[in-house]
Enzyme design. Structure first.
Site, PDB file in Angstrom:
ATOM      1  N   GLU A 166      10.030   0.562  -0.579  1.00 56.53           N
ATOM      2  CA  GLU A 166      11.196   0.225  -1.412  1.00 56.53           C
ATOM      3  C   GLU A 166      12.457   0.047  -0.573  1.00 56.53           C
ATOM      4  O   GLU A 166      13.351  -0.697  -0.944  1.00 56.53           O
ATOM      5  CB  GLU A 166      11.434   1.335  -2.454  1.00 56.53           C
ATOM      6  CG  GLU A 166      11.045   0.905  -3.850  1.00 56.53           C
ATOM      7  CD  GLU A 166      11.323   1.953  -4.925  1.00 56.53           C
ATOM      8  OE1 GLU A 166      10.669   1.860  -5.950  1.00 56.53           O
ATOM      9  OE2 GLU A 166      12.177   2.851  -4.735  1.00 56.53           O
ATOM     10  N   HIS A 207     -14.898   5.472   7.490  1.00 55.52           N
ATOM     11  CA  HIS A 207     -16.183   5.000   6.978  1.00 55.52           C
ATOM     12  C   HIS A 207     -15.998   3.969   5.871  1.00 55.52           C
ATOM     13  O   HIS A 207     -16.925   3.678   5.118  1.00 55.52           O
ATOM     14  CB  HIS A 207     -17.012   6.198   6.507  1.00 55.52           C
ATOM     15  CG  HIS A 207     -17.265   7.169   7.619  1.00 55.52           C
ATOM     16  ND1 HIS A 207     -18.442   7.195   8.343  1.00 55.52           N
ATOM     17  CD2 HIS A 207     -16.460   8.109   8.181  1.00 55.52           C
ATOM     18  CE1 HIS A 207     -18.358   8.127   9.283  1.00 55.52           C
ATOM     19  NE2 HIS A 207     -17.161   8.688   9.213  1.00 55.52           N
ATOM     20  N   LYS A 249       9.882  -5.167 -15.245  1.00 58.81           N
ATOM     21  CA  LYS A 249      10.424  -4.517 -16.447  1.00 58.81           C
ATOM     22  C   LYS A 249      10.903  -5.566 -17.438  1.00 58.81           C
ATOM     23  O   LYS A 249      10.671  -5.454 -18.638  1.00 58.81           O
ATOM     24  CB  LYS A 249      11.600  -3.594 -16.082  1.00 58.81           C
ATOM     25  CG  LYS A 249      11.204  -2.388 -15.283  1.00 58.81           C
ATOM     26  CD  LYS A 249      12.409  -1.482 -15.072  1.00 58.81           C
ATOM     27  CE  LYS A 249      12.090  -0.388 -14.075  1.00 58.81           C
ATOM     28  NZ  LYS A 249      13.271   0.324 -13.609  1.00 58.81           N
TER      29      LYS A 249
END
Ligand code: PA5
Length: 445
Positions: free
Chosen positions: A286, A307, A421
């Protein structure tokens, strides 16, 4: 010697440090003078040294009262209002606390960090079997995910205990004056804590945002703050470039970024540090991912991910750098015993501690990755204690501010977070989003 030590010997940057030194020093100056973009969000810099005993005691007293009432404490928040507390609680908890008989103290769980109906249903079902309290955290007081979760959890607590008792079981952490949560908390008479105006979400772990849930989990917040305090001094602008771990880390990663290493993998060989990596990803993602720039922060838990992701790290696109959180010593001792039959062929490890095997895995992996073209930065902490984790978190914050300014972005805003949003509100017919709703539906036909 500083609690956090940084080792960039295997990063392949020694020849470039001189060239970037003045830029990094300038970035540090900009940060500490408060002369850069986002300078109204620098309150985190002196948080460790400015938190006083009275503030810590108030947080501890509130945490103790929740612990006395409840054996399940639901902490509601997202992003910076979630990850710091989650990171510290995971790091400081027994890996198998849920299986331990007679484990003392309440369990802290989180909500409001997703919109999953099943998650909330299952949480409320489980909560029905416990004595419950809640801490709701939102700086803006208007974030949808925690607001939805809190509406449901508040109703559940009120139905179970009645409104008056519910008000003693709910604590709100929010802005001093603004936002729906502040209004609601005042109206309902909740105990509240303030998130300072000048501290952004992802830098707020050392405010009540992080400290209250951490104390509610029974972790020593004074030690956490003391560790951060040490690093506030160790990363101060007066500390010479070569001795300043935050400056060194910021310098190394920016040199590597400019050379084309666009992804940084944070690796830890202790599974308890998984959420420290999640917190770190938010902090750096951010803060730096903007203006079409920034290192992409990724993470792995080793040796497990050797792995799964190990193949890519060793031989995939050569755009990766790796930063390892290297833990000096475990908290417990487990030795590998000799076995007469030796059917598994492991007697060559007899007498060794598991941590020694882990250490050799770490060293061997570092060399393999460096040989494969993945520069390595090592961040060393002595052990996983509240003090050392406090130091580690502050170290990463300090380095992030310097790194962001070295990169040439405003490390303290997050304008890109709004895009989803707007679309979500339009699709949900939120009042005020009618035009956007119409336009977005046309796109989805
Ligand atoms: O770092 C940030 O600013 C964000 O991640 C916020 O913490 C997150 O969006 C939650 O915001 P709020 O605390 O306002 O609910």
């Amino acid at each position: 010697m500083s609690t956090i030590r940084i080792n960039i010997d295997n990063a392949g940057v020694s020849g470039d440090l001189c060239a970037i030194e003045s830029e990094v020093k300038q970035a540090m100056q900009t940060l500490h003078e408060g002369s850069g973009a986002g300078n109204d969000f620098l309150g985190w810099i002196h948080l460790p040294s400015s938190i006083d005993d009275a503030q810590l005691a108030d947080i501890q007293k509130t945490a103790d009262s929740l612990r006395a009432k409840a054996n399940l404490i639901i902490v509601i928040g997202i992003g910076g209002s979630y990850l710091g507390a989650k990171a510290v609680i995971e790091a400081m908890s027994d890996n198998f606390r849920n299986l331990r008989k007679g484990a003392n103290g309440p369990t802290v769980v989180f909500a409001g960090q997703n919109l999953s109906e099943d998650y909330l249903y299952e949480l409320m079902q489980a909560a029905g079997e416990h004595e419950v309290a809640a801490v709701v955290i939102s700086k803006s007081g208007t974030t949808t995910e925690p607001a939805v979760a809190f509406r449901l959890i508040k109703e559940m607590i009120e139905k179970r205990y009645g409104k008056a008792e519910a008000a003693t079981r709910i604590v709100a952490v929010t802005d001093a004056a603004r936002g729906a949560l502040r209004k609601l908390a005042t109206q309902e008479g909740y105990k509240t804590f303030v998130i300072p105006d000048n501290v952004g979400g992802r830098f707020s772990v050392l405010t009540p945002v992080g400290l209250l849930p951490i104390a509610a989990a029974g972790i020593d917040i004074a030690a956490l703050v003391n560790g951060a305090r040490e690093m506030e001094a160790a990363t101060a602008p007066t500390v010479p470039f070569a001795e300043n771990p935050a400056a060194q880390y910021a310098a190394a990663r920016n040199i590597l970024y400019r050379k084309g290493y666009k992804t940084e993998i944070l690796a830890a060989y202790e599974p308890k540090l998984l959420f420290v990596a999640e917190w770190w990803k938010q902090l750096y993602g951010e803060s730096e991912g903007k203006d079409h720039k920034g290192i992409f922060p990724a993470s792995v838990t080793l040796t497990a991910d050797l792995h799964s992701m190990g193949q890519y790290i060793q031989q995939g696109e050569r755009t990766l750098m790796e930063t390892v959180i290297s833990v000096g010593a475990p908290l417990h001792t487990v030795k590998i015993e000799s076995d007469e039959a030796n059917l598994d062929g492991l007697n060559f490890l007899a007498g060794k501690r598991v941590s020694e095997v882990n250490r050799m895995a770490e060293l061997g992996t570092m060399l393999a990755h460096v040989d494969g073209g993945v520069p390595n930065i090592k961040v060393e902490i002595p052990s996983i204690t509240p003090y050392n984790i406090g130091a580690l978190l502050y170290f990463f914050e300090a380095a992030c501010g310097i790194s962001g300014y070295t990169l040439g972005v405003n490390p303290f805003d997050q304008p890109g977070v709004e895009a989803y949003k707007k679309n979500m509100f339009a699709l949900l017919d939120k009042p005020g989003y009618e035009a956007e709703g119409e336009a977005i539906r046309k796109r989805l036909k």
